[in-house]
Motif scaffolding. Structure first.
Motif, PDB file in Angstrom:
ATOM      1  N   ILE A  18       8.759  -1.252   0.396  1.00 48.25           N
ATOM      2  CA  ILE A  18       7.502  -1.837  -0.073  1.00 48.25           C
ATOM      3  C   ILE A  18       7.391  -3.286   0.380  1.00 48.25           C
ATOM      4  CG2 ILE A  18       6.242  -2.541  -2.147  1.00 48.25           C
ATOM      5  CD1 ILE A  18       7.032   0.083  -3.370  1.00 48.25           C
ATOM      6  N   ALA A  19       8.500  -4.007   0.383  1.00 47.93           N
ATOM      7  CA  ALA A  19       8.467  -5.399   0.832  1.00 47.93           C
ATOM      8  C   ALA A  19       8.130  -5.490   2.318  1.00 47.93           C
ATOM      9  CB  ALA A  19       9.810  -6.071   0.553  1.00 47.93           C
ATOM     10  N   ALA A  20       8.622  -4.542   3.113  1.00 52.39           N
ATOM     11  CA  ALA A  20       8.388  -4.588   4.557  1.00 52.39           C
ATOM     12  C   ALA A  20       6.995  -4.089   4.940  1.00 52.39           C
ATOM     13  CB  ALA A  20       9.445  -3.753   5.273  1.00 52.39           C
ATOM     14  N   ARG A  21       6.543  -3.030   4.294  1.00 53.91           N
ATOM     15  CA  ARG A  21       5.279  -2.406   4.695  1.00 53.91           C
ATOM     16  C   ARG A  21       4.075  -2.874   3.895  1.00 53.91           C
ATOM     17  NH1 ARG A  21       6.534   3.840   6.210  1.00 53.91           N
ATOM     18  NH2 ARG A  21       8.311   3.430   7.540  1.00 53.91           N
ATOM     19  N   GLY A  22       4.293  -3.549   2.787  1.00 53.69           N
ATOM     20  CA  GLY A  22       3.171  -4.007   1.972  1.00 53.69           C
ATOM     21  C   GLY A  22       2.897  -3.066   0.811  1.00 53.69           C
ATOM     22  N   PRO A  23       1.788  -3.299   0.105  1.00 55.30           N
ATOM     23  CA  PRO A  23       1.466  -2.505  -1.088  1.00 55.30           C
ATOM     24  C   PRO A  23       1.365  -1.014  -0.777  1.00 55.30           C
ATOM     25  CG  PRO A  23       0.017  -4.397  -0.896  1.00 55.30           C
ATOM     26  CD  PRO A  23       0.797  -4.330   0.367  1.00 55.30           C
ATOM     27  N   MET A  24       1.943  -0.212  -1.668  1.00 49.08           N
ATOM     28  CA  MET A  24       1.945   1.238  -1.473  1.00 49.08           C
ATOM     29  C   MET A  24       1.811   1.940  -2.814  1.00 49.08           C
ATOM     30  SD  MET A  24       5.173   1.567   1.141  1.00 49.08           S
ATOM     31  CE  MET A  24       4.802   3.102   1.914  1.00 49.08           C
ATOM     32  N   GLN A  25       1.266   3.147  -2.767  1.00 52.10           N
ATOM     33  CA  GLN A  25       1.251   4.007  -3.934  1.00 52.10           C
ATOM     34  C   GLN A  25       2.523   4.844  -3.939  1.00 52.10           C
ATOM     35  OE1 GLN A  25      -2.370   6.235  -3.653  1.00 52.10           O
ATOM     36  NE2 GLN A  25      -3.630   4.538  -4.406  1.00 52.10           N
ATOM     37  N   ALA A  26       2.747   5.565  -5.025  1.00 53.87           N
ATOM     38  CA  ALA A  26       3.988   6.329  -5.175  1.00 53.87           C
ATOM     39  C   ALA A  26       4.128   7.396  -4.090  1.00 53.87           C
ATOM     40  CB  ALA A  26       4.055   6.957  -6.558  1.00 53.87           C
ATOM     41  N   GLN A  27       3.059   8.113  -3.772  1.00 54.22           N
ATOM     42  CA  GLN A  27       3.143   9.158  -2.756  1.00 54.22           C
ATOM     43  C   GLN A  27       3.435   8.573  -1.381  1.00 54.22           C
ATOM     44  OE1 GLN A  27       3.000  12.594  -3.308  1.00 54.22           O
ATOM     45  NE2 GLN A  27       3.847  12.534  -1.242  1.00 54.22           N
ATOM     46  N   GLN A  28       2.835   7.441  -1.068  1.00 52.60           N
ATOM     47  CA  GLN A  28       3.100   6.781   0.212  1.00 52.60           C
ATOM     48  C   GLN A  28       4.549   6.319   0.289  1.00 52.60           C
ATOM     49  OE1 GLN A  28       0.139   3.781  -0.284  1.00 52.60           O
ATOM     50  NE2 GLN A  28      -1.356   4.830   1.010  1.00 52.60           N
ATOM     51  N   THR A  29       5.071   5.821  -0.839  1.00 54.48           N
ATOM     52  CA  THR A  29       6.472   5.394  -0.879  1.00 54.48           C
ATOM     53  C   THR A  29       7.404   6.580  -0.694  1.00 54.48           C
ATOM     54  OG1 THR A  29       5.830   3.645  -2.401  1.00 54.48           O
ATOM     55  CG2 THR A  29       8.172   4.126  -2.244  1.00 54.48           C
ATOM     56  N   ALA A  30       7.080   7.692  -1.328  1.00 54.54           N
ATOM     57  CA  ALA A  30       7.896   8.898  -1.189  1.00 54.54           C
ATOM     58  C   ALA A  30       7.914   9.381   0.258  1.00 54.54           C
ATOM     59  CB  ALA A  30       7.367   9.991  -2.112  1.00 54.54           C
ATOM     60  N   ALA A  32       7.396   7.551   2.944  1.00 57.63           N
ATOM     61  CA  ALA A  32       8.067   6.565   3.801  1.00 57.63           C
ATOM     62  C   ALA A  32       9.579   6.581   3.644  1.00 57.63           C
ATOM     63  CB  ALA A  32       7.529   5.164   3.500  1.00 57.63           C
ATOM     64  N   THR A  33      10.065   6.907   2.456  1.00 52.60           N
ATOM     65  CA  THR A  33      11.505   6.864   2.202  1.00 52.60           C
ATOM     66  C   THR A  33      12.181   8.229   2.293  1.00 52.60           C
ATOM     67  OG1 THR A  33      11.122   7.075  -0.172  1.00 52.60           O
ATOM     68  CG2 THR A  33      11.363   4.847   0.713  1.00 52.60           C
ATOM     69  N   GLY A  34      11.389   9.307   2.270  1.00 54.09           N
ATOM     70  CA  GLY A  34      11.979  10.643   2.314  1.00 54.09           C
ATOM     71  C   GLY A  34      12.419  11.153   0.951  1.00 54.09           C
ATOM     72  N   LEU A  35      12.074  10.445  -0.106  1.00 52.34           N
ATOM     73  CA  LEU A  35      12.394  10.880  -1.463  1.00 52.34           C
ATOM     74  C   LEU A  35      11.294  11.800  -1.971  1.00 52.34           C
ATOM     75  CD1 LEU A  35      13.446   7.427  -2.951  1.00 52.34           C
ATOM     76  CD2 LEU A  35      14.969   9.261  -2.257  1.00 52.34           C
ATOM     77  N   SER A  36      11.602  12.561  -3.011  1.00 55.00           N
ATOM     78  CA  SER A  36      10.547  13.359  -3.628  1.00 55.00           C
ATOM     79  C   SER A  36       9.593  12.433  -4.371  1.00 55.00           C
ATOM     80  CB  SER A  36      11.147  14.382  -4.594  1.00 55.00           C
ATOM     81  OG  SER A  36      11.633  13.736  -5.752  1.00 55.00           O
ATOM     82  N   TYR A  37       8.402  12.928  -4.638  1.00 52.40           N
ATOM     83  CA  TYR A  37       7.392  12.119  -5.310  1.00 52.40           C
ATOM     84  C   TYR A  37       7.874  11.673  -6.687  1.00 52.40           C
ATOM     85  CZ  TYR A  37       3.208  11.073  -8.003  1.00 52.40           C
ATOM     86  OH  TYR A  37       2.294  10.474  -8.829  1.00 52.40           O
ATOM     87  N   HIS A  38       8.457  12.595  -7.439  1.00 53.62           N
ATOM     88  CA  HIS A  38       8.888  12.278  -8.806  1.00 53.62           C
ATOM     89  C   HIS A  38      10.040  11.267  -8.816  1.00 53.62           C
ATOM     90  CE1 HIS A  38       6.185  15.218 -10.472  1.00 53.62           C
ATOM     91  NE2 HIS A  38       6.630  16.097  -9.597  1.00 53.62           N
ATOM     92  N   THR A  39      10.954  11.390  -7.874  1.00 49.56           N
ATOM     93  CA  THR A  39      12.063  10.433  -7.787  1.00 49.56           C
ATOM     94  C   THR A  39      11.544   9.056  -7.403  1.00 49.56           C
ATOM     95  OG1 THR A  39      13.551  12.220  -7.150  1.00 49.56           O
ATOM     96  CG2 THR A  39      14.285   9.980  -6.698  1.00 49.56           C
ATOM     97  N   ALA A  40      10.656   9.015  -6.424  1.00 54.73           N
ATOM     98  CA  ALA A  40      10.095   7.728  -5.989  1.00 54.73           C
ATOM     99  C   ALA A  40       9.327   7.075  -7.133  1.00 54.73           C
ATOM    100  CB  ALA A  40       9.182   7.932  -4.787  1.00 54.73           C
ATOM    101  N   ARG A  41       8.570   7.859  -7.878  1.00 52.95           N
ATOM    102  CA  ARG A  41       7.802   7.319  -9.001  1.00 52.95           C
ATOM    103  C   ARG A  41       8.707   6.751 -10.081  1.00 52.95           C
ATOM    104  NH1 ARG A  41       4.526  11.396 -12.175  1.00 52.95           N
ATOM    105  NH2 ARG A  41       4.742  10.236 -14.075  1.00 52.95           N
TER     106      ARG A  41
END
Length: 108
Positions: A18-30, A32-41
């Protein structure tokens, strides 16, 4: 073994993404990182509580942003583990058998 106050490597990955790419929602973070949506949230919520990220509402879903000093917040320990006092062991009360039968009293 990690203590409860230390962050897992995946949580650090989420914060760094998030620091590198800027503001993100939970699904976008999931995504980008390869995590599941629930884990990322879940990680995002924990990082907000620790002060590493901020969450702003943009419609229905929150948008997560890294704070200015997010790297410092990663290394700070929020609280020391509580030291428990040792109490003396408690003894269970003794159980006495009381004869409450007429025959046990010798009446017969």
């Amino acid at each position: 073994m990690r203590g409860k106050t230390e962050l897992s490597p995946k949580m650090v990955l989420v914060a760094a993404t998030i620091a590198a790419r800027g503001p993100m929602q939970a699904q976008q973070t999931a995504d980008a990182t390869g995590l599941s949506y629930h884990t990322a949230r879940q990680y995002l919520r924990r990082l907000v509580v620790r002060g590493v990220l901020t969450a702003d509402r943009d419609g229905i879903h929150p948008v997560y942003r890294a704070t200015r000093n997010w790297k410092v917040s990663l290394n700070q320990v929020k609280r020391e583990p509580a030291v428990q006092e040792k109490r003396p062991p408690t003894m269970a009360p003794r159980v006495y058998r009381v004869a409450n039968s007429v025959f046990a009293l010798g009446a017969a």
